[in-house]
Design an enzyme around this catalytic site. Structure first.
Site, PDB file in Angstrom:
ATOM      1  N   CYS A 193      29.909 117.929 141.509  1.00  0.00           N
ATOM      2  CA  CYS A 193      30.069 118.991 142.501  1.00  0.00           C
ATOM      3  C   CYS A 193      30.917 118.613 143.694  1.00  0.00           C
ATOM      4  O   CYS A 193      31.198 119.457 144.529  1.00  0.00           O
ATOM      5  CB  CYS A 193      28.701 119.445 143.019  1.00  0.00           C
ATOM      6  SG  CYS A 193      27.871 118.207 144.040  1.00  0.00           S
TER       7      CYS A 193
ATOM      8  N   PHE B  43      44.023 129.195 133.392  1.00  0.00           N
ATOM      9  CA  PHE B  43      44.053 129.444 131.951  1.00  0.00           C
ATOM     10  C   PHE B  43      45.404 129.061 131.347  1.00  0.00           C
ATOM     11  O   PHE B  43      45.943 129.775 130.494  1.00  0.00           O
ATOM     12  CB  PHE B  43      43.730 130.910 131.649  1.00  0.00           C
ATOM     13  CG  PHE B  43      42.323 131.296 131.970  1.00  0.00           C
ATOM     14  CD1 PHE B  43      41.262 130.813 131.227  1.00  0.00           C
ATOM     15  CD2 PHE B  43      42.050 132.138 133.048  1.00  0.00           C
ATOM     16  CE1 PHE B  43      39.954 131.168 131.534  1.00  0.00           C
ATOM     17  CE2 PHE B  43      40.745 132.492 133.362  1.00  0.00           C
ATOM     18  CZ  PHE B  43      39.686 132.010 132.604  1.00  0.00           C
ATOM     19  N   LEU B  44      45.961 127.938 131.824  1.00  0.00           N
ATOM     20  CA  LEU B  44      47.258 127.467 131.342  1.00  0.00           C
ATOM     21  C   LEU B  44      47.058 126.773 129.999  1.00  0.00           C
ATOM     22  O   LEU B  44      46.717 125.588 129.913  1.00  0.00           O
ATOM     23  CB  LEU B  44      47.882 126.512 132.364  1.00  0.00           C
ATOM     24  CG  LEU B  44      49.273 125.949 132.062  1.00  0.00           C
ATOM     25  CD1 LEU B  44      50.256 127.043 131.704  1.00  0.00           C
ATOM     26  CD2 LEU B  44      49.772 125.150 133.257  1.00  0.00           C
ATOM     27  N   ARG B  45      47.270 127.542 128.944  1.00  0.00           N
ATOM     28  CA  ARG B  45      47.044 127.050 127.585  1.00  0.00           C
ATOM     29  C   ARG B  45      48.089 127.655 126.659  1.00  0.00           C
ATOM     30  O   ARG B  45      48.256 128.878 126.614  1.00  0.00           O
ATOM     31  CB  ARG B  45      45.651 127.440 127.075  1.00  0.00           C
ATOM     32  CG  ARG B  45      44.503 127.020 127.967  1.00  0.00           C
ATOM     33  CD  ARG B  45      43.215 127.675 127.541  1.00  0.00           C
ATOM     34  NE  ARG B  45      42.124 127.410 128.469  1.00  0.00           N
ATOM     35  CZ  ARG B  45      40.942 128.002 128.410  1.00  0.00           C
ATOM     36  NH1 ARG B  45      40.686 128.881 127.443  1.00  0.00           N
ATOM     37  NH2 ARG B  45      39.990 127.710 129.283  1.00  0.00           N
ATOM     38  N   GLY B  46      48.790 126.800 125.929  1.00  0.00           N
ATOM     39  CA  GLY B  46      49.786 127.297 124.991  1.00  0.00           C
ATOM     40  C   GLY B  46      50.878 128.071 125.702  1.00  0.00           C
ATOM     41  O   GLY B  46      51.523 127.569 126.614  1.00  0.00           O
ATOM     42  N   THR B  47      51.060 129.316 125.310  1.00  0.00           N
ATOM     43  CA  THR B  47      52.135 130.137 125.887  1.00  0.00           C
ATOM     44  C   THR B  47      51.611 131.124 126.923  1.00  0.00           C
ATOM     45  O   THR B  47      52.335 132.029 127.338  1.00  0.00           O
ATOM     46  CB  THR B  47      52.856 130.916 124.772  1.00  0.00           C
ATOM     47  OG1 THR B  47      51.909 131.751 124.090  1.00  0.00           O
ATOM     48  CG2 THR B  47      53.507 129.975 123.782  1.00  0.00           C
ATOM     49  N   ARG B  48      50.366 130.956 127.371  1.00  0.00           N
ATOM     50  CA  ARG B  48      49.803 131.923 128.305  1.00  0.00           C
ATOM     51  C   ARG B  48      49.288 131.235 129.559  1.00  0.00           C
ATOM     52  O   ARG B  48      48.923 130.067 129.557  1.00  0.00           O
ATOM     53  CB  ARG B  48      48.652 132.702 127.662  1.00  0.00           C
ATOM     54  CG  ARG B  48      47.539 131.825 127.128  1.00  0.00           C
ATOM     55  CD  ARG B  48      46.272 132.602 126.866  1.00  0.00           C
ATOM     56  NE  ARG B  48      45.590 132.983 128.100  1.00  0.00           N
ATOM     57  CZ  ARG B  48      44.363 133.498 128.151  1.00  0.00           C
ATOM     58  NH1 ARG B  48      43.694 133.731 127.043  1.00  0.00           N
ATOM     59  NH2 ARG B  48      43.814 133.809 129.299  1.00  0.00           N
TER      60      ARG B  48
END
Length: 286
Positions: free
Chosen positions: A127, A269-274
Site C-alpha cells: 500500500c 490498460f496499455l496492452r497489445g494494440t490498445r
C-alpha cells in the site's frame, strides 16, 4: 519449507505442487521481501544526529537508490548532492538480514525540519506510505513540474512499452511476483528498469537511479509501471517531473485527478494494440 540460494532478489523454496489431480514435491523461486530501515545522519560535521525515518518492505538490492528516491519524493532532499553517502549498518543476528538497516548520510549543509515533518513512516510493499500525520500531508508539493505538451509520444511507441519492460524484468520472469518501473525516451528506447515486490518501491528505485546518474529532472522520458496506477505513483512521478505515466492496469480516480492537476499524461490498460488515455492527450501522436 526450506529456502536455498536462488538468483539475487529471489529464494528457492521446496514446495508441493498440485497438478491434474496429483501432487509432487518441487522447487519454486519466490521473490524476496524483507524490511529495510532507513536512518538519517544530519547536522554539522563532528556533531551528527542519527534518527530512524522509515521502514519499508522491499526486495533487497539497489537499497541506496530506493532510499534516495524515497527521500526525494517525500521532499526530504531536493538534489543528489544532499546525500553524501549511503551504507548498510545492520548488525542483525541472522546473517541474511544483516543488510536491512541503511544509514543515509546527508551533507552537512542539508537541513531537515523534523518538527515540520512530524510524522512516522511505515511503508509496506502493498500500500505504500501509511500513517501520515494528517490528510493534508498526503499531497506533497512537486519539485519538478512536467513541461506543457512536451515531449510527444506516438501511439506506436507507447504500444511497444509493455513488451520491452517485460523483456527486462528478470525477477518477474523467475518468480512471477514482482513489480517494475521503466523509463523510456519518446523514441521508445528503454533507459532503465527497476524491480521490487512493491510498486512504489520500484518507482523510488527508478527515480533514485536517475537522480544519482544525473538524468534529472525526468522531464524528457515517459515511465511505464506494472500493475495499476495509484495516487502515490502519480505523486512520485509529478515530484520527479515525469510527463507521461503508463501502466498495464487501471488508474484510480484520485490518480487521474492528480495527473490532471500536475499536467501529466496518464495512460492505462496499455496492452497489445490498445490503451486508454485518461488525461494529457496532447502528448500523444495518434
Amino acid at each position: 519449507m526450506q529456502a536455498t540460494d536462488g538468483p539475487k532478489g529471489a529464494k528457492l523454496k521446496s514446495i508441493v505442487s498440485f497438478r491434474d489431480g496429483a501432487q509432487a514435491p518441487v522447487e519454486d523461486l519466490v521473490a524476496c521481501e524483507e524490511p529495510l530501515e532507513i536512518k538519517l545522519a544530519t547536522g554539522p560535521a563532528g556533531n551528527r544526529e542519527h534518527r530512524s525515518l522509515a521502514v519499508t518492505m522491499r526486495t533487497p538490492g539497489q537499497d541506496a537508490e530506493l532510499a534516495i528516491g524515497f527521500l526525494f519524493t517525500e521532499g526530504i532532499i531536493g538534489k543528489a548532492a544532499d546525500v553524501s553517502s549511503c551504507r548498510h549498518v545492520g548488525q542483525a543476528l541472522a546473517p541474511e538480514a544483516a543488510e536491512n538497516i541503511l544509514l543515509v548520510e546527508l551533507s552537512p549543509g542539508t537541513a531537515v525540519d523534523f518538527e515540520k515533518l512530524n510524522r512516522h513512516f511505515y511503508t509496506s510493499s502493498s500500500c505504500g506510505v501509511c500513517g501520515k500525520a494528517s490528510i493534508e500531508m498526503v499531497r506533497t508539493v512537486s519539485l519538478h513540474y512536467p513541461r506543457r505538451a512536451y515531449p510527444v509520444f506516438s501511439a506506436a511507441v507507447l504500444q511497444g512499452f509493455p513488451d520491452q519492460l517485460l523483456g527486462r524484468q528478470s525477477l518477474f520472469a523467475a518468480t512471477g511476483g514482482i513489480h517494475a518501473a521503466g523509463a523510456f525516451t519518446p523514441e521508445g528506447q528503454l533507459l532503465a528498469v527497476r524491480e521490487d515486490v512493491g510498486r512504489h518501491n520500484a518507482m523510488d528505485k527508478l527515480i533514485g537511479s536517475q537522480l544519482q546518474a544525473g538524468r534529472f529532472p525526468m522531464r524528457d522520458v515517459g515511465v511505464m509501471v506494472s500493475g495499476r496506477l495509484s495516487f502515490e505513483l502519480v505523486q512520485k512521478a509529478a515530484t520527479a517531473g515525469v510527463p507521461l505515466l503508463a501502466a498495464v492496469g487501471a488508474p484510480s480516480s484520485l490518480a487521474v485527478e492528480l495527473a490532471e492537476e500536475h499536467g501529466i499524461t496518464l495512460a492505462g490498460f496499455l496492452r497489445g494494440t490498445r490503451f486508454n488515455v485518461y488525461c494529457g492527450q496532447e502528448r500523444i501522436q495518434w
